[in-house]
Design an enzyme around this catalytic site. Structure first.
Site, PDB file in Angstrom:
ATOM      1  N   ASP A 116      36.295   7.196  32.752  1.00 24.48           N
ATOM      2  CA  ASP A 116      35.166   6.360  32.312  1.00 24.48           C
ATOM      3  C   ASP A 116      35.639   4.928  32.046  1.00 24.48           C
ATOM      4  O   ASP A 116      35.283   4.332  31.031  1.00 24.48           O
ATOM      5  CB  ASP A 116      34.516   6.967  31.066  1.00 24.48           C
ATOM      6  CG  ASP A 116      33.118   6.401  30.811  1.00 24.48           C
ATOM      7  OD1 ASP A 116      32.573   5.739  31.721  1.00 24.48           O
ATOM      8  OD2 ASP A 116      32.593   6.618  29.713  1.00 24.48           O
ATOM      9  N   GLY A 123      28.218   8.040  23.556  1.00 22.26           N
ATOM     10  CA  GLY A 123      27.693   9.293  24.058  1.00 22.26           C
ATOM     11  C   GLY A 123      28.329  10.510  23.401  1.00 22.26           C
ATOM     12  O   GLY A 123      27.678  11.524  23.191  1.00 22.26           O
ATOM     13  N   MET A 124      29.603  10.418  23.068  1.00 19.72           N
ATOM     14  CA  MET A 124      30.307  11.597  22.558  1.00 19.72           C
ATOM     15  C   MET A 124      30.364  11.660  21.044  1.00 19.72           C
ATOM     16  O   MET A 124      30.505  12.740  20.480  1.00 19.72           O
ATOM     17  CB  MET A 124      31.758  11.600  23.072  1.00 19.72           C
ATOM     18  CG  MET A 124      31.978  12.250  24.416  1.00 19.72           C
ATOM     19  SD  MET A 124      31.247  13.879  24.554  1.00 19.72           S
ATOM     20  CE  MET A 124      32.176  14.822  23.363  1.00 19.72           C
ATOM     21  N   GLY A 125      30.328  10.506  20.395  1.00 17.85           N
ATOM     22  CA  GLY A 125      30.519  10.570  18.959  1.00 17.85           C
ATOM     23  C   GLY A 125      30.188   9.283  18.241  1.00 17.85           C
ATOM     24  O   GLY A 125      29.766   8.300  18.839  1.00 17.85           O
ATOM     25  N   LYS A 169      36.696   8.890  15.065  1.00 12.03           N
ATOM     26  CA  LYS A 169      35.607   9.226  15.995  1.00 12.03           C
ATOM     27  C   LYS A 169      35.201  10.664  15.727  1.00 12.03           C
ATOM     28  O   LYS A 169      35.980  11.603  15.946  1.00 12.03           O
ATOM     29  CB  LYS A 169      36.050   9.044  17.441  1.00 12.03           C
ATOM     30  CG  LYS A 169      34.892   9.239  18.419  1.00 12.03           C
ATOM     31  CD  LYS A 169      35.150   8.550  19.736  1.00 12.03           C
ATOM     32  CE  LYS A 169      33.919   8.534  20.610  1.00 12.03           C
ATOM     33  NZ  LYS A 169      34.007   7.585  21.700  1.00 12.03           N
ATOM     34  N   VAL A 195      31.701   6.406  15.557  1.00 11.89           N
ATOM     35  CA  VAL A 195      32.991   5.860  15.122  1.00 11.89           C
ATOM     36  C   VAL A 195      32.824   5.208  13.757  1.00 11.89           C
ATOM     37  O   VAL A 195      31.907   4.413  13.539  1.00 11.89           O
ATOM     38  CB  VAL A 195      33.531   4.835  16.149  1.00 11.89           C
ATOM     39  CG1 VAL A 195      34.891   4.304  15.707  1.00 11.89           C
ATOM     40  CG2 VAL A 195      33.641   5.479  17.538  1.00 11.89           C
ATOM     41  N   GLY A 221      30.074   2.134  15.082  1.00  9.96           N
ATOM     42  CA  GLY A 221      29.193   2.231  16.250  1.00  9.96           C
ATOM     43  C   GLY A 221      29.138   3.672  16.722  1.00  9.96           C
ATOM     44  O   GLY A 221      29.779   4.561  16.146  1.00  9.96           O
TER      45      GLY A 221
HETATM   46  N1  LIG Z   1      39.733   2.322  17.561  1.00  8.02           N
HETATM   47  C1  LIG Z   1      38.655   1.563  17.337  1.00  8.02           C
HETATM   48  N2  LIG Z   1      38.710   0.497  16.527  1.00  8.02           N
HETATM   49  C2  LIG Z   1      37.618  -0.271  16.319  1.00  8.02           C
HETATM   50  N3  LIG Z   1      36.422  -0.058  16.884  1.00  8.02           N
HETATM   51  C3  LIG Z   1      36.303   1.002  17.704  1.00  8.02           C
HETATM   52  C4  LIG Z   1      37.402   1.857  17.982  1.00  8.02           C
HETATM   53  N4  LIG Z   1      36.984   2.822  18.838  1.00  8.02           N
HETATM   54  C5  LIG Z   1      35.697   2.569  19.092  1.00  8.02           C
HETATM   55  N5  LIG Z   1      35.277   1.478  18.413  1.00  8.02           N
HETATM   56  C6  LIG Z   1      33.950   0.899  18.461  1.00  8.02           C
HETATM   57  O1  LIG Z   1      32.999   1.869  18.077  1.00  8.02           O
HETATM   58  C7  LIG Z   1      31.812   1.748  18.835  1.00  8.02           C
HETATM   59  C8  LIG Z   1      31.452   3.078  19.448  1.00  8.02           C
HETATM   60  O2  LIG Z   1      32.486   3.440  20.360  1.00  8.02           O
HETATM   61  P1  LIG Z   1      32.335   4.618  21.383  1.00  8.02           P
HETATM   62  O3  LIG Z   1      33.588   4.708  22.152  1.00  8.02           O
HETATM   63  O4  LIG Z   1      31.886   5.831  20.664  1.00  8.02           O
HETATM   64  O5  LIG Z   1      31.106   4.138  22.232  1.00  8.02           O
HETATM   65  P2  LIG Z   1      30.957   3.541  23.686  1.00  8.02           P
HETATM   66  O6  LIG Z   1      32.287   3.447  24.360  1.00  8.02           O
HETATM   67  O7  LIG Z   1      30.160   2.298  23.540  1.00  8.02           O
HETATM   68  O8  LIG Z   1      30.050   4.620  24.387  1.00  8.02           O
HETATM   69  P3  LIG Z   1      30.458   5.906  25.240  1.00  8.02           P
HETATM   70  O9  LIG Z   1      31.419   6.718  24.431  1.00  8.02           O
HETATM   71  O10 LIG Z   1      29.170   6.590  25.423  1.00  8.02           O
HETATM   72  O11 LIG Z   1      31.064   5.392  26.490  1.00  8.02           O
HETATM   73  C9  LIG Z   1      32.053   0.666  19.858  1.00  8.02           C
HETATM   74  O12 LIG Z   1      31.501  -0.544  19.394  1.00  8.02           O
HETATM   75  C10 LIG Z   1      33.554   0.541  19.885  1.00  8.02           C
HETATM   76  O13 LIG Z   1      33.955  -0.760  20.208  1.00  8.02           O
END
Ligand SMILES: Nc1ncnc2c1ncn2[C@@H]1O[C@H](COP(=O)(O)OP(=O)(O)OP(=O)(O)O)[C@@H](O)[C@H]1O
Length: 533
Positions: A157, A43-45, A62, A47, A40
């Site tokens: 956040d 905003g920052m990156g 990430k 994953v 997924g």
């Molecule tokens: N450690 C992890 N293991 C499994 N999935 C992850 C992990 N970290 C993030 N994800 C998943 O990757 C996706 C993108 O996560 P990300 O934190 O970049 O986005 P967000 O939290 O939705 O947005 P923002 O960073 O803008 O608040 C999300 O569906 C998140 O659940």
């Protein structure tokens, strides 16, 4: 080896061309992380799921968003925040195990891979959660925050999307908090719509105000999360509508039993000084609320949405709520002895309970706001006296205040009718009784101050308000910002505006109001006005 042909790590120019990182799938980063698939993006990156080729273990990577590849400072801060978060070392905080230094490609950090679902998805799938479950989840987030704050890391956040539910040791609601500190990275830059950092609805008022912030912004956000989990909706702001100064989000909490309401009200107090001073204090309050509710569990519905479908239980529900408040008050004074047996049937002791509710509510933030219903997706309607920019502030926010108000009653003016209210200058205005007398003309009676006409006059300057926003720190905010003020108009039509302190847009709005010539009136007056920026 030819750089462009290096298959183990796509170099910087190649990544610029790729832009979306999808080409990374199948490649090996830094000789260790084989990218399996995209999980997924935020905003920052972006994953990715990756396999450590030596350990044969799955991780989540990430990678800083491609749009920041030209911003080495953002990349540096991204890494610094991830490094700080890696030191939290708490079971409810996602573990960060490795980093990809910027000199070797785009910045990324490596996390434990979590198979689960974030709380936003859980809410969307299941609707509001039963209170024991919501308290269990929020307590874990509070523990994660307590550990982070002890190490000087503020999340900034906290929201359901950043809390993953995983199945751990037989607990399907084990929580892992993601993205510590990342919201801070973009604040102060022009790289985000939300340059204040954080997510609309969960942002503490002091962040909007641009003043000093500390760990209590997380306490605020966690109070909002508790509200959202229990009621399935945000308490106040919606993503397209920001109210300044934000009012305490007490609206929907009236649907909650007093112990839960008291926790949410205090956690989300507008003044940080009135919030729980620490995540540990919030944790203790959650435990007390649970004890109080368990004492009355026969009467308190587990899921708050049950309340509306069971009207016959309303009396019991309210009684239990009051009893819960009593238990909370007792818990503060004594130890954990408030049990169901000791508390007795709540509905038989109305007076002391009513007093206790007042005491519990006194911990809430500020005066109760008037009823608004800005659900998670729907902005609140514009209040009367709101000055909208020429364009609609958002696709769904009605702004009836843009309609011109009634015209002043010219027939009653003591002066010659001016070409238009904005054209009236000091030269055209009567200077006082002496001057009027020397004019030797018959004087008409001045009309009393007409606030709706004055308001309509100000509303016609929507374009100027938009210009003020364009010149302020709100300029990159696509949401409509409502800034509430009070306009005072003198009998001669000179006006000043009182606005909440601390917004850099305020001086511009003050000049705008001072430069507007209102119609002279018998007495002058004032009116509330909301600038829609
Ligand atoms: N450690 C992890 N293991 C499994 N999935 C992850 C992990 N970290 C993030 N994800 C998943 O990757 C996706 C993108 O996560 P990300 O934190 O970049 O986005 P967000 O939290 O939705 O947005 P923002 O960073 O803008 O608040 C999300 O569906 C998140 O659940």
């Amino acid at each position: 080896m030819d750089e462009a042909g290096d298959s183990t790590f796509p170099n910087w120019p190649e990544l610029r061309r790729l832009f979306t990182y999808d080409e990374l799938v199948g490649k090996v980063l830094q000789g260790r992380y084989e990218v399996v698939r995209r999980l997924g993006a935020g905003g920052m990156g972006v994953v990715f799921l990756a396999r450590h080729v030596h350990l044969d273990k799955l991780f989540a990577l990430k990678i800083i968003s491609a749009r920041y590849l030209d911003e080495p400072e953002i990349g540096r801060r991204f890494l610094l925040e991830a490094q700080a978060a890696s030191k939290i070392d708490h079971p409810n905080v996602v573990g960060i195990t490795d980093f990809g230094p910027p000199e070797a490609g785009p910045t990324f950090f490596v996390m434990e891979f979590l198979e689960g679902e974030d709380l936003a998805r859980t809410l969307a799938r299941e609707g509001p959660l039963a209170w024991p479950r919501a308290l269990h989840i929020v307590a874990q987030i509070a523990r994660a925050l307590a550990a982070a704050h002890q190490r000087g890391v503020v999340h900034r956040d906290i929201k359901p999307q950043n809390c993953l539910r995983v199945d751990r040791d037989g607990d399907p609601d084990f929580i892992k908090v993601l993205d510590f500190g990342l919201a801070k990275i973009l604040s102060g830059t022009n790289k985000s719509t939300w340059t204040v950092g954080g997510s609309p609805g969960y942002i503490a008022p002091e962040i909007y105000r641009g003043g000093r912030t500390d760990h209590r912004v997380d306490i605020f956000a966690l109070g909002v999360v508790l509200h959202t989990l229990l009621l399935g909706r945000l308490p106040a702001q919606s993503p397209s509508d920001v109210e300044l100064p934000p009012r305490a989000p007490v609206l929907h909490t009236t649907d909650l039993p007093a112990p839960l309401r008291a926790v949410i009200d205090r956690a989300t107090a507008e003044d940080p000084e009135r919030r729980y001073p620490s995540a540990d204090a919030l944790l203790a309050a959650l435990a007390e609320a649970r004890a109080a509710l368990e004492s009355f569990s026969r009467h308190v519905p587990q899921n708050m949405s049950e309340r509306s479908t069971r009207p016959v239980r309303r009396g019991l529900f309210l009684a239990a709520s009051l009893g819960g408040a009593l238990a909370v008050a007792f818990a503060a004074a004594s130890t954990r002895e408030a049990s169901g047996d000791a508390a007795g049937p709540a509905q038989t002791a109305p007076d002391p309970l009513a007093r206790t509710v007042v005491a519990a509510d006194a911990t809430a933030a500020g005066p109760a706001a008037p009823a608004r219903d800005a659900g998670a997706g729907g902005p609140a309607p514009a209040p009367a006296g709101a000055l909208a920019p020429d364009r609609a502030p958002s696709s769904s926010a009605p702004t009836p205040a843009l309609a011109p108000g009634p015209r002043p009653r010219d027939a009653q003016a003591t002066i010659d009718p001016p070409a238009g209210p904005e054209d009236m200058s000091e030269r055209t205005l009567p200077k006082g009784p002496a001057r009027n007398a020397s004019a030797g003309r018959p004087q008409k009676q001045l009309a009393p101050f007409d606030p709706s006409a004055a308001r309509a006059q100000l509303e016609r300057r929507a374009a100027d308000v938009r210009a003020c926003k364009a010149d302020s720190s709100f300029r990159t905010m696509s949401a409509t910002v409502r800034l509430a003020g009070t306009v005072s108009v003198s009998p001669r039509g000179k006006a000043t505006v009182a606005l909440p302190a601390g917004y850099d847009v305020s001086p511009c709005l003050e000049r705008l109001v001072a430069g507007t010539r209102f119609r002279p009136s018998l007495d002058g007056g004032e009116f509330a006005f909301t600038f829609l920026l």
